[in-house]
Enzyme design. Structure first.
Site, mmCIF file in Angstrom:
data_model
loop_
_atom_site.group_PDB
_atom_site.id
_atom_site.type_symbol
_atom_site.label_atom_id
_atom_site.label_comp_id
_atom_site.label_asym_id
_atom_site.label_seq_id
_atom_site.Cartn_x
_atom_site.Cartn_y
_atom_site.Cartn_z
ATOM 1 N N SER A 183 0.884 -1.107 0.000
ATOM 2 C CA SER A 183 0.127 0.034 -0.046
ATOM 3 C C SER A 183 0.960 1.259 0.136
ATOM 4 O O SER A 183 1.691 1.563 1.012
ATOM 5 C CB SER A 183 -0.892 0.257 1.323
ATOM 6 O OG SER A 183 -1.606 -1.089 1.294
ATOM 7 N N HIS A 237 -5.340 -9.356 -0.882
ATOM 8 C CA HIS A 237 -5.303 -9.661 0.758
ATOM 9 C C HIS A 237 -6.575 -10.469 1.053
ATOM 10 O O HIS A 237 -7.606 -10.548 0.228
ATOM 11 C CB HIS A 237 -5.559 -8.360 1.216
ATOM 12 C CG HIS A 237 -4.651 -7.290 0.946
ATOM 13 N ND1 HIS A 237 -4.681 -6.430 -0.212
ATOM 14 C CD2 HIS A 237 -3.509 -6.710 1.638
ATOM 15 C CE1 HIS A 237 -3.797 -5.485 -0.163
ATOM 16 N NE2 HIS A 237 -2.968 -5.625 0.980
ATOM 17 N N TYR A 253 -8.763 -9.955 3.092
ATOM 18 C CA TYR A 253 -9.908 -9.030 3.432
ATOM 19 C C TYR A 253 -10.700 -8.702 2.193
ATOM 20 O O TYR A 253 -11.718 -8.052 2.125
ATOM 21 C CB TYR A 253 -9.484 -7.684 4.216
ATOM 22 C CG TYR A 253 -8.509 -6.917 3.636
ATOM 23 C CD1 TYR A 253 -9.196 -5.946 2.329
ATOM 24 C CD2 TYR A 253 -7.324 -6.655 3.996
ATOM 25 C CE1 TYR A 253 -8.208 -5.061 1.788
ATOM 26 C CE2 TYR A 253 -6.543 -5.577 3.241
ATOM 27 C CZ TYR A 253 -6.805 -5.030 2.265
ATOM 28 O OH TYR A 253 -6.139 -4.024 1.833
ATOM 29 N N GLU A 254 -10.026 -8.974 0.903
ATOM 30 C CA GLU A 254 -10.784 -8.690 -0.314
ATOM 31 C C GLU A 254 -11.489 -9.942 -0.702
ATOM 32 O O GLU A 254 -12.448 -9.980 -1.519
ATOM 33 C CB GLU A 254 -9.693 -8.458 -1.550
ATOM 34 C CG GLU A 254 -9.084 -6.988 -1.314
ATOM 35 C CD GLU A 254 -7.862 -7.048 -2.009
ATOM 36 O OE1 GLU A 254 -8.379 -6.483 -3.438
ATOM 37 O OE2 GLU A 254 -6.796 -7.429 -1.855
ATOM 38 N N ALA A 275 2.900 -1.969 4.251
ATOM 39 C CA ALA A 275 2.535 -1.011 5.174
ATOM 40 C C ALA A 275 2.097 -1.614 6.247
ATOM 41 O O ALA A 275 1.306 -2.612 6.416
ATOM 42 C CB ALA A 275 1.387 -0.287 4.704
ATOM 43 N N MET A 288 -1.615 -6.888 7.334
ATOM 44 C CA MET A 288 -2.572 -7.653 6.926
ATOM 45 C C MET A 288 -2.182 -8.438 5.528
ATOM 46 O O MET A 288 -3.056 -8.936 4.901
ATOM 47 C CB MET A 288 -4.142 -6.810 6.581
ATOM 48 C CG MET A 288 -4.383 -6.086 7.617
ATOM 49 S SD MET A 288 -5.811 -4.924 7.040
ATOM 50 C CE MET A 288 -5.901 -3.969 8.563
ATOM 51 N N ASN A 307 1.907 4.094 10.470
ATOM 52 C CA ASN A 307 1.137 4.442 11.641
ATOM 53 C C ASN A 307 1.547 3.874 12.884
ATOM 54 O O ASN A 307 1.861 2.631 12.726
ATOM 55 C CB ASN A 307 -0.269 4.578 11.534
ATOM 56 C CG ASN A 307 -0.657 3.040 11.252
ATOM 57 O OD1 ASN A 307 -0.624 2.463 10.148
ATOM 58 N ND2 ASN A 307 -1.071 2.399 12.365
ATOM 59 N N HIS A 359 -6.862 4.850 6.678
ATOM 60 C CA HIS A 359 -6.317 4.451 5.543
ATOM 61 C C HIS A 359 -5.572 5.525 4.722
ATOM 62 O O HIS A 359 -4.341 5.292 4.101
ATOM 63 C CB HIS A 359 -7.219 3.347 4.759
ATOM 64 C CG HIS A 359 -6.437 2.848 3.467
ATOM 65 N ND1 HIS A 359 -5.306 1.793 4.001
ATOM 66 C CD2 HIS A 359 -6.435 2.928 2.396
ATOM 67 C CE1 HIS A 359 -4.952 1.493 2.586
ATOM 68 N NE2 HIS A 359 -5.595 1.948 1.405
HETATM 69 N N1 HPA Z 1 -2.780 -2.451 11.426
HETATM 70 C C1 HPA Z 1 -2.857 -3.464 10.387
HETATM 71 N N2 HPA Z 1 -2.532 -3.056 9.358
HETATM 72 C C2 HPA Z 1 -1.863 -2.197 8.931
HETATM 73 C C3 HPA Z 1 -1.782 -0.830 9.883
HETATM 74 C C4 HPA Z 1 -2.335 -1.302 11.308
HETATM 75 O O1 HPA Z 1 -2.118 -0.371 12.024
HETATM 76 N N3 HPA Z 1 -0.938 0.163 9.211
HETATM 77 C C5 HPA Z 1 -0.845 -0.313 7.898
HETATM 78 N N4 HPA Z 1 -1.376 -1.659 7.919
#
Ligand code: HPA
Length: 282
Positions: A32, A85, A87-88, A115, A213, A237, A249
């Site tokens: 990402s 992913h 989640y998709e 990420a 993820m 983050n 996001h």
């Molecule tokens: N949690 C899960 N997946 C992520 C995060 C997070 O804080 N940041 C970027 N991908």
């Protein structure tokens, strides 16, 4: 997935090999907000995933969804600009299918990027972290179902999932670029909701430094095939509850873009050294 996974991988690989004269030994997956490494490759051929037989399409925002074969400096590479992913709605085996295909295309090393949320408070937003190990909490394994011995053994060892030599190289090159050298353990969750603060406390307690993820299905499938793996997370983050604020996001994508220059420099420095470790073709 069914037992014809091998032949489906073979068809996709044959298609990909027909697109370019280059024969990459190194594959990369760009996560990402981290896709721009693929924008300035030389002699690049770009193929949308939708054109490649059997490839899952990446629907995530911040993922271009194309395979780029080109040269980073002198090094031919096969770059996935975006991934799919769990989640998709894809299974772990489907998520790992492109890794299978890159293996059949001939890669011997795979560099995974993602990420991630930072659990280790020393990281800070924008940190680049080399994965030392992972914890698979996705509730799925890409190797579930019948095993095809042509890919690898039924019970592959995962002791050295993230190649020690590649990790050393990544850390050395980070230092040369004045990037704080960091290593950590990545916990993979299915998503798409971010974690709760209680889940982050749990993840810290079980030894995770980062959370995300992705990455783990590809790393498992690659090791199954004997492909060496390096993985690097961009801490976009701090994980939930570490700071007293919400996650979103857009911020993940924004921070990815912000550290992109550094990230690209690091990848460009690492690739020739991995190529050297692999030695000459054949
Ligand atoms: N949690 C899960 N997946 C992520 C995060 C997070 O804080 N940041 C970027 N991908």
């Amino acid at each position: 997935m069914t037992s014809d996974l091998f032949s489906r991988g073979e068809s996709a690989a044959t298609f990909i090999l027909s697109q370019s004269a280059l024969r990459p030994q190194i594959g990369l997956v760009l996560g990402s907000g981290l896709g721009s490494f693929a924008d300035d490759l030389a002699d690049a051929v770009r193929t949308p995933y939708s054109h490649i037989p059997g490839f899952p399409r990446s629907t995530a925002i911040g993922h271009a969804g194309q395979l780029v074969i080109g040269k980073s400096g002198e090094i031919p590479v096969a770059v996935m600009q975006g991934r799919s992913h769990l989640y998709e709605g894809y299974s772990a085996a489907e998520v790992a299918f492109p890794t299978r295909v890159l293996g059949r295309v001939g890669i011997r090393a795979l560099v995974l990027t993602n990420a991630a949320g930072g659990i280790d408070v020393q990281y800070g937003q924008g940190a680049l972290v080399v994965l030392r190990d992972h914890i698979n909490l996705q509730g799925q394994n890409p190797l579930s179902g019948a095993n095809d011995e042509r890919f690898g053994p039924r019970f592959p060892d995962m002791t050295y999932t993230y190649d020690r030599r590649y990790r050393e190289i990544a850390i050395e090159e980070a230092k040369k670029l004045s990037i704080p050298p960091r290593e950590g353990v990545y916990a993979a969750l299915p998503g798409p909701s971010y974690e709760t603060p209680a889940e982050i406390r749990y993840l810290r307690a079980i030894g995770a430094d980062l959370v995300g993820m992705s990455t783990v299905p590809e790393a498992i499938a690659a090791r199954h095939m004997g492909i060496n793996v390096l993985a690097i997370s961009c801490v976009t983050n701090m994980a939930a509850g570490i700071l007293d604020r919400t996650l979103n996001h857009d911020e993940v994508l924004e921070v990815g873009r912000r550290v992109m220059g550094q990230f690209i420099k690091l990848l460009k420095a690492i690739l020739p050294r991995i190529a050297k470790e692999l030695g000459p073709t054949n």
